[in-house]
Motif scaffolding. Structure first.
Motif, short mmCIF file in Angstrom:
data_model
loop_
_atom_site.label_atom_id
_atom_site.label_comp_id
_atom_site.label_asym_id
_atom_site.label_seq_id
_atom_site.Cartn_x
_atom_site.Cartn_y
_atom_site.Cartn_z
N GLU B 244 46.70 44.02 52.66
CA GLU B 244 45.62 43.78 51.97
C GLU B 244 45.61 44.86 50.76
OE1 GLU B 244 43.18 41.94 53.14
OE2 GLU B 244 44.04 41.64 55.01
N SER B 248 44.51 44.39 46.90
CA SER B 248 43.65 45.49 46.23
C SER B 248 44.17 46.26 45.14
CB SER B 248 42.87 46.38 47.12
OG SER B 248 43.82 47.15 48.15
N PRO B 318 32.87 44.63 45.63
CA PRO B 318 32.75 43.70 46.60
C PRO B 318 33.32 42.29 45.92
CG PRO B 318 30.77 44.79 46.40
CD PRO B 318 31.47 44.97 45.29
N ASN B 321 37.10 42.38 45.85
CA ASN B 321 37.96 42.50 47.00
C ASN B 321 37.61 41.24 47.99
OD1 ASN B 321 39.01 44.89 46.61
ND2 ASN B 321 37.02 46.04 47.26
N ASN B 322 36.79 40.26 47.35
CA ASN B 322 36.70 38.93 48.41
C ASN B 322 37.26 38.07 47.52
OD1 ASN B 322 35.78 36.87 49.39
ND2 ASN B 322 33.52 37.37 49.32
N ARG B 324 37.18 34.92 47.74
CA ARG B 324 36.27 33.69 47.12
C ARG B 324 36.00 33.88 45.84
NH1 ARG B 324 31.26 32.07 50.54
NH2 ARG B 324 32.89 31.52 52.00
N TRP B 325 35.94 35.31 45.23
CA TRP B 325 35.56 35.58 43.77
C TRP B 325 36.82 36.03 43.13
CZ3 TRP B 325 31.24 33.36 42.57
CH2 TRP B 325 30.38 33.21 43.71
N ASP B 422 40.28 36.78 55.69
CA ASP B 422 39.80 37.72 54.64
C ASP B 422 40.40 38.66 54.48
OD1 ASP B 422 37.88 38.93 53.21
OD2 ASP B 422 36.37 38.49 54.44
N ARG B 424 39.53 41.39 52.61
CA ARG B 424 38.67 42.54 52.45
C ARG B 424 39.18 43.48 53.20
NH1 ARG B 424 32.39 41.20 53.01
NH2 ARG B 424 33.34 39.28 52.28
#
Lengths: 325, 429
Positions: B244, B248, B318, B321-322, B324-325, B422, B424
């Motif tokens: 992760e 990030s 957010p 860290n997602n 999807r975006w 995920d 995140r």
């Protein structure tokens, strides 16, 4: 101010230039590969003569020798004579024409300069036409070294000038300014060439070795006067219109994918003649001469007229002045 | 020596895979063939089959070249922390980033080759038999830095992979010094390419001191954005673990670089438009059109919109860290900068010409074909490099001469792979 690249070449103890050594190595390569002379499909493709006739073999051999030759600037006199003989023979084999290619060098004590009388130019474009014919410019792509800009009276403004006018001249309320290669004393195009295929001769003419140019077009991006032209496709000059009086660094045959430019009619001016554009101008707007000769007409103009040059702020010192009566 | 088994296993890794892999590689090969055909037309008839002309003498090829140099440089944003600052998160991602650098450089060199009018004269560039106008010509510098950087990015990962393959731990003393050189070299390739353009007083659009820094900022935006996309794909499709933290941190690098990029773009626009001198006429053509000529206007505004929206989106934690975006934002940044540092940088430099003439440029079909072919070549190279590196890194492939070569399975069954997760990070607060 003039930088003469030919004197910049480092020499070893025997007085030989390093570049000459490279030529030797290349010659060794040429001997090694000489057996394969008729081979190499890439080069063979440049000789569009049908296979197996003695002429086609000779053309292929000559094309191969041409391919592996060095830069004109670094050739010995013997090598220059060889390459010129090859090019003349190739012109005969390929097009059936008998051309004469000179290698006249710069004359000592000569630096050429040009002046353009804005009051006299009437936009007839005889100079453009003379230049096309004299320099064997590509007819199909309609290459032109000289451009005549039609401007409205009152201000010199290239942004709103028209270089493609098609009407009767001189047009009411307009005046004309010609541009071409201005043969800068510190040419930005020479500095950027990655292979040294373009350089300034001691008489101030910036020339191109058409056989050494790799066609990257960096010099075109560097020229502030848009004076360089590229051969986007095979240049076309009808045999009947071909000027056979040629110079290696001037109006000889160019090929696809290389850059070319105005060379102050090097084949004429180095023998004391005027450039074709000067001779063709019906109004006498064009003045050409030796800047180092205090009695020349151009020196008289520089001393007695109000002159200016384009883009002085770039500090590249073009040897081309505009003046008015 | 393990060279022969290394080559054989690399060949095996690169040529084996599932159906989707073969479709992907087959598709790329097809596009490359189309590109090769288009290039053959260009070789036969000259560059006249492209949309370029004496006014716009560089087009789509050099546009892609300037963009891809940035992509290559950006790999070093991972190498620096991973090898030199010993960042654990990047440790596993860094070989992938170097593969991106190699692929980008292959594309760069290919774009330069297809842009050259007399490619058979290429040997004129070689010092020794030809003549390289170094140090005067910035293009000569570019030849040197690009090839040097390519060599560095081939040799260092090869050494690391080969050591692992031979069952040895790579010796840090042998590669870390080269890493330091490569990091500095990465900055140089983009700066030199920027200076190549910025050094031309004839072209006011490029003749600005900010061009070099702007190149770097956009490189460090588009590059990490592309690496994020690649790592995301690798993590989804293989069992290669990418933490992760790697995502990030990369996303943070991308965001900061994108912000700096926009600030610099803003400064440039202020300088060109607040006091509209003749110096800004090319920018006027690019952003608003001149005398009814506005071919590039929709392009550049698309690029600005993509970059701005993506940058703002990435600034929201957010969203960043997602996945999807994050993924669409990275795509938007990549495309936005491809336009801005490609067509949007190279072509308006030529329009209007130094003598004020406006001749517009539209790429021809041949040009588009060659460009697609070169991109397919780059993706092909990238896929092969990743495909070869992954099993070695995973420990699935080892030289048969290594004692504990038991785990020499190249591809594990799909079912055992970890599922998409995920990314995140765990909130600490």
């Amino acid at each position: 101010m003039t930088s003469d690249p030919t004197t910049d070449v480092p020499r070893d103890a025997a007085g030989q230039t390093l570049l000459q050594k490279r030529v030797d190595r290349r010659r060794a390569l040429s001997i090694l590969l000489g057996g394969a002379a008729a081979g190499t499909s890439a080069v063979a493709a440049c000789a569009p003569v049908s296979a197996a006739t003695p002429e086609s073999k000779e053309a292929k051999l000559l094309a191969w020798r041409e391919y592996i030759k060095g830069n004109y600037r670094t050739m010995t006199d013997a090598e220059r004579a060889e390459t010129i003989a090859r090019l003349e023979r190739l012109a005969e084999l390929k097009r059936g024409v008998d051309v004469t290619i000179q290698s006249t060098g710069a004359q000592p004590g000569v630096v050429f300069g040009y002046a353009f009388n804005i009051s006299k130019c009437k936009g007839f474009r005889s100079c453009v036409e003379a230049c096309i014919n004299e320099n064997n410019l590509d007819r199909r792509a309609a290459t032109e070294y000289i451009r005549i800009f039609e401007m409205e009276d009152g201000v010199i403004d290239f942004d709103h000038a028209d270089a493609t006018f098609q009407h009767e001249v001189p047009a009411e309320g307009h005046f004309y300014i010609g541009t071409q290669c201005f043969q800068c004393a510190d040419p930005p195009c020479v500095k950027v060439c990655p292979v040294g295929a373009t350089w300034q001769e001691p008489d101030g003419i910036t020339v191109v070795d058409y056989d050494w140019c790799i066609g990257c077009r960096y010099c075109m991006a560097a020229c502030p006067y848009w004076a360089r032209r590229f051969n986007w496709s095979e240049p076309e000059v009808p045999v009947a219109e071909l000027n056979t009086n040629q110079h290696y660094l001037g109006n000889r045959a160019r090929k696809t994918g290389v850059v070319e430019k105005c060379h102050f009619c090097i084949h004429r001016t180095r023998k004391g003649q005027l450039p074709a554009c000067v001779e063709a101008c019906p109004t006498g707007a064009r003045v050409f001469g030796n800047l180092l000769d205090p009695n020349s007409e151009i020196r008289w103009i520089l001393a007695n007229k109000r002159v200016f040059r384009l883009k002085e702020d770039l500090k590249i010192e073009p040897r081309f002045w505009y003046f008015t009566d | 020596m393990h060279l022969k088994p290394f080559a054989l296993s690399a060949l095996h890794s690169a040529t084996s895979g599932g159906r989707r892999y073969h479709v992907w590689m087959g598709g790329l090969t097809l596009i490359m063939l189309v590109g090769a055909y288009a290039y053959s037309l260009q070789l036969r008839y000259g560059l006249g089959v492209t949309g370029m002309n004496d006014h716009v003498s560089w087009g789509l090829y050099i546009s892609n070249f300037t963009f891809l140099v940035g992509l290559a440089a950006a790999a070093m944003m991972l190498v620096l922390p991973a090898y030199i600052l010993k960042d654990v998160d990047f440790g596993r991602a860094v070989l992938m980033a170097e593969a991106v650098a190699v692929a980008a450089l292959v594309m760069c060199l290919a774009f330069v080759v297809v842009d050259i009018g007399n490619p058979l004269g290429g040997w004129h560039l070689m010092p020794g038999i030809g003549f390289l106008n170094w140090p005067r010509s910035l293009l000569a510098w570019d030849v040197l830095v690009l090839n040097g950087y390519l060599a560095l990015n081939l040799v260092i990962p090869f050494y690391i992979l080969y050591s692992r393959f031979s069952g040895r731990q790579p010796d840090k003393r042998k590669y870390i010094p080269w890493m330091y050189i490569a990091v500095m070299w990465a900055v140089s390739i983009h700066l030199v390419t920027a200076f190549l353009l910025a050094g031309l007083p004839a072209r006011p659009f490029w003749n600005t001191a900010l061009l070099g820094p702007r190149f770097l900022a956009s490189a460090f935006t588009a590059g990490p954005a592309f690496v994020i996309l690649l790592l995301w794909f690798i993590r989804r499709e293989t069992e290669y673990e990418i933490s992760e933290g790697a995502f990030s941190k990369l996303a943070l690098i991308t965001t900061v670089a994108a912000q700096i990029n926009l600030v610099m773009l803003g400064s440039e626009l202020f300088y060109k438009f607040y006091s509209p001198t003749h110096h800004g006429i090319n920018a006027r053509y690019l952003f608003f059109g001149l005398d009814g000529h506005n071919a590039l206007v929709p392009w550049i505004w698309t690029a600005i919109a993509l970059s701005t929206v993506a940058t703002i989106a990435l600034m929201i934690h957010p969203v960043r860290n997602n996945p999807r975006w994050l993924i669409p934002a990275c795509v938007a940044l990549f495309v936005g900068i491809w336009i801005e540092k490609g067509i949007g940088l190279v072509v308006p430099g030529f329009i209007p010409s130094p003598l004020g003439e406006i001749v517009e440029y539209t790429p021809s079909l041949v040009e588009l074909g060659v460009t697609a072919g070169v991109w397919a070549l780059g993706m092909f190279v990238l896929t092969v490099l990743v495909r070869v590196a992954l099993p070695i890194e995973l420990g699935e492939v080892r030289s048969p001469y290594v004692e504990d070569a038991g785990a020499a399975r190249i591809v594990r069954p799909r079912s055992t792979r970890t599922q998409r997760r995920d990314i995140r990070p765990v909130r600490t607060r």
